[in-house]
Design a protein around this motif. Structure first.
Motif, mmCIF file in Angstrom:
data_model
loop_
_atom_site.group_PDB
_atom_site.id
_atom_site.type_symbol
_atom_site.label_atom_id
_atom_site.label_comp_id
_atom_site.label_asym_id
_atom_site.label_seq_id
_atom_site.Cartn_x
_atom_site.Cartn_y
_atom_site.Cartn_z
ATOM 1 N N GLU A 11 0.827 -1.209 0.000
ATOM 2 C CA GLU A 11 0.000 0.000 0.000
ATOM 3 C C GLU A 11 0.867 1.267 0.000
ATOM 4 O O GLU A 11 0.605 2.214 -0.745
ATOM 5 N N ILE A 12 1.916 1.256 0.811
ATOM 6 C CA ILE A 12 2.778 2.445 0.863
ATOM 7 C C ILE A 12 3.516 2.609 -0.475
ATOM 8 O O ILE A 12 3.622 3.713 -1.013
ATOM 9 N N ALA A 13 4.002 1.489 -1.008
ATOM 10 C CA ALA A 13 4.690 1.568 -2.300
ATOM 11 C C ALA A 13 3.731 2.098 -3.365
ATOM 12 O O ALA A 13 4.112 2.936 -4.204
ATOM 13 N N SER A 14 2.487 1.657 -3.318
ATOM 14 C CA SER A 14 1.486 2.152 -4.274
ATOM 15 C C SER A 14 1.272 3.655 -4.104
ATOM 16 O O SER A 14 1.084 4.374 -5.089
ATOM 17 N N ASP A 45 8.746 8.292 -9.817
ATOM 18 C CA ASP A 45 9.144 7.418 -10.921
ATOM 19 C C ASP A 45 10.034 6.295 -10.372
ATOM 20 O O ASP A 45 11.192 6.521 -10.014
ATOM 21 N N GLY A 46 9.463 5.107 -10.290
ATOM 22 C CA GLY A 46 10.149 3.973 -9.669
ATOM 23 C C GLY A 46 11.247 3.371 -10.521
ATOM 24 O O GLY A 46 11.948 2.462 -10.064
ATOM 25 N N HIS A 47 11.393 3.861 -11.742
ATOM 26 C CA HIS A 47 12.485 3.362 -12.572
ATOM 27 C C HIS A 47 13.661 4.329 -12.546
ATOM 28 O O HIS A 47 14.815 3.948 -12.456
ATOM 29 N N VAL A 96 3.514 -4.088 -8.420
ATOM 30 C CA VAL A 96 4.160 -3.383 -7.304
ATOM 31 C C VAL A 96 5.361 -4.188 -6.807
ATOM 32 O O VAL A 96 6.438 -3.635 -6.547
ATOM 33 N N ASP A 97 5.201 -5.500 -6.708
ATOM 34 C CA ASP A 97 6.311 -6.342 -6.246
ATOM 35 C C ASP A 97 7.509 -6.268 -7.187
ATOM 36 O O ASP A 97 8.655 -6.283 -6.749
ATOM 37 N N ARG A 98 7.242 -6.192 -8.472
ATOM 38 C CA ARG A 98 8.363 -6.090 -9.429
ATOM 39 C C ARG A 98 9.129 -4.785 -9.204
ATOM 40 O O ARG A 98 10.358 -4.771 -9.229
ATOM 41 N N ILE A 99 8.398 -3.705 -8.965
ATOM 42 C CA ILE A 99 9.070 -2.424 -8.701
ATOM 43 C C ILE A 99 9.899 -2.513 -7.423
ATOM 44 O O ILE A 99 11.042 -2.043 -7.369
ATOM 45 N N GLU A 157 17.216 -4.321 -5.591
ATOM 46 C CA GLU A 157 18.460 -4.697 -6.260
ATOM 47 C C GLU A 157 19.339 -3.471 -6.505
ATOM 48 O O GLU A 157 20.538 -3.486 -6.261
ATOM 49 N N ARG A 158 18.698 -2.413 -6.976
ATOM 50 C CA ARG A 158 19.473 -1.187 -7.244
ATOM 51 C C ARG A 158 19.947 -0.547 -5.947
ATOM 52 O O ARG A 158 21.030 0.036 -5.885
ATOM 53 N N ALA A 159 19.130 -0.634 -4.901
ATOM 54 C CA ALA A 159 19.545 -0.078 -3.600
ATOM 55 C C ALA A 159 20.757 -0.840 -3.078
ATOM 56 O O ALA A 159 21.727 -0.256 -2.582
ATOM 57 N N ARG A 160 20.709 -2.176 -3.212
ATOM 58 C CA ARG A 160 21.837 -2.985 -2.723
ATOM 59 C C ARG A 160 23.124 -2.670 -3.469
ATOM 60 O O ARG A 160 24.216 -2.735 -2.898
ATOM 61 N N ALA A 161 22.993 -2.340 -4.743
ATOM 62 C CA ALA A 161 24.195 -2.018 -5.523
ATOM 63 C C ALA A 161 24.885 -0.768 -4.952
ATOM 64 O O ALA A 161 26.105 -0.631 -5.049
ATOM 65 N N ILE A 162 24.118 0.112 -4.343
ATOM 66 C CA ILE A 162 24.730 1.292 -3.697
ATOM 67 C C ILE A 162 25.198 0.931 -2.287
ATOM 68 O O ILE A 162 26.283 1.315 -1.853
ATOM 69 N N ALA A 163 24.364 0.170 -1.571
ATOM 70 C CA ALA A 163 24.628 -0.065 -0.148
ATOM 71 C C ALA A 163 25.798 -1.030 0.084
ATOM 72 O O ALA A 163 26.594 -0.820 1.010
#
Ligand code: TRP
Length: 356
Positions: free
Chosen positions: A83-86, A94-96, A325-328, A334-340
């Motif tokens: 719900e929050i992600a939505s 923009d989630g991309h 929503v789950d795909r986003i 994955e992208r967050a982990r690449a930074i973290a």
């Protein structure tokens, strides 16, 4: 003689990296998946998330690990997270281009939080007013996680070396603590400027939305009366009914800011109008000064339905498509982990942990 008056303030060494790309910095913010989102959450936080994405690189996190510091029904939590992600998406993030994810999918948050548990001092934690409020009289019986909550929040921010965090009044103290943790870590481990001293971004008018039934209390999801709040998923009829029944006083509309300030229910509705219309509150006061509340409420209803209707409808649509929503969220994690991950690896090296 050097002109000291024009000397620049000490430069933040983390900023040039973004400035070179025409950006002002990197933002991280988090929202807890603890139930119905309302107008206060929208105007105070989520709406601003979309506005910031043009000037900053943004990471918006659904903080499910913060949510479980108080009991959450496991059967409901995943739906609340979606719900929050939505809501982020419906508000226009923009989630991309930017990153939307949930906290528990990026284990580096918890890993850095442990290190910060060992940096933060008990004396600092004992000053946290939100903990005192949430723990209340039953302190012996609250979770250890509730106490450590601000150190996890510091990890959320610093695992990305975020330079800015949009904060409302209630999170200012936690951001101060985040800054203290960054400074102490950098000092203790002789790693100057390793973690940035994150700046708050404070938003203006009506970020504080009060209850429609009592203008002296914050709008809250836990108020037993649903008429006290406008939920983001309310339809036009519900919005109209709630505004019609919103508490006012027997006088005509306030005719000055000083008058409004003394009348919390009127002041709250004026603030909501100003925020939704992107106007200064003073301009709204001027427009409606001395008029009947019924006129103003009709205009406020129309405005609220126009502005919130599409957001609520898009949220409803997204919540019917959990796969999307789950795909986003997965892509975001994955992208967050690449930074973290590289920041955690560096942190481990600084602390003296063997590299995994
Ligand atoms: N503590 C915040 C709240 O309850 C949520 C949060 C967790 C957060 N981590 C964060 C906000 C990092 C900003 C940055 O509202």
């Amino acid at each position: 003689m050097p002109d000291v008056t024009t000397a620049a303030p000490a430069a933040n060494p983390h900023l040039p990296h973004y400035q070179a790309r025409g950006l002002k910095g990197r933002i991280l913010s988090g929202v807890q998946p603890t139930g119905n989102l309302h107008l206060g959450n929208y105007l105070g936080a989520i709406r601003n998330f979309a506005r910031l994405q043009h000037d900053y690189e943004c990471l918006y996190c659904v903080v499910d690990m913060h949510a479980i510091t108080v009991w959450q029904d496991p059967a409901a939590l995943s739906g609340q997270t979606r719900e929050i992600a939505s809501a982020f998406l419906a508000a226009g993030v923009d989630g991309h281009k930017h990153i939307i994810f949930n906290q528990s999918m990026v284990p580096e948050h918890a890993q850095l939080a442990w290190i910060f548990n060992c940096v933060a001092r008990l004396g600092w934690m004992n000053r946290m007013t939100q903990f005192k409020e949430k723990a209340g009289k039953d302190r012996e019986n609250v979770s250890l996680g509730l106490y450590a909550y601000p150190a996890l929040m510091a990890a959320d921010i610093l695992i990305y070396k975020a330079t800015h965090v949009p904060v409302g009044e209630d999170q200012k103290q936690h951001l101060e603590l985040t800054r203290d943790i960054a400074i102490k870590f950098n000092n203790d481990f002789k790693a100057p400027d390793f973690f940035p001293v994150t700046e708050p971004l404070i938003f203006g008018a009506a970020t504080r939305v009060m209850s429609l039934r009592d203008g002296t209390k914050k709008m809250s999801k836990s108020d037993p009366s649903d008429f006290s709040r406008i939920n983001l998923t309310d339809d036009a009829d519900a919005i109209a009914q709630k505004i019609r029944r919103a508490k006012t006083d027997p006088f005509p509309m306030p005719d000055s800011a000083a008058d409004a300030e003394k009348r919390p229910d009127a002041d709250n509705l004026l603030g909501i109008y100003a925020a939704l219309a992107d106007m200064e509150k003073d301009a709204v006061i001027l427009e409606y000064a001395g008029r009947q509340f019924s006129d103003f409420k009709a205009a406020l209803t129309e405005l609220a339905v126009t502005k919130l209707g599409p957001v609520g409808a898009e949220m409803q649509r997204l919540m019917k498509d959990p796969g999307h929503v789950d795909r986003i969220l997965h892509e975001g994690a994955e992208r967050a982990r690449a930074i973290a991950a590289p920041i955690l690896a560096e942190t481990y090296k600084i602390v003296g942990f063997l590299q995994p």
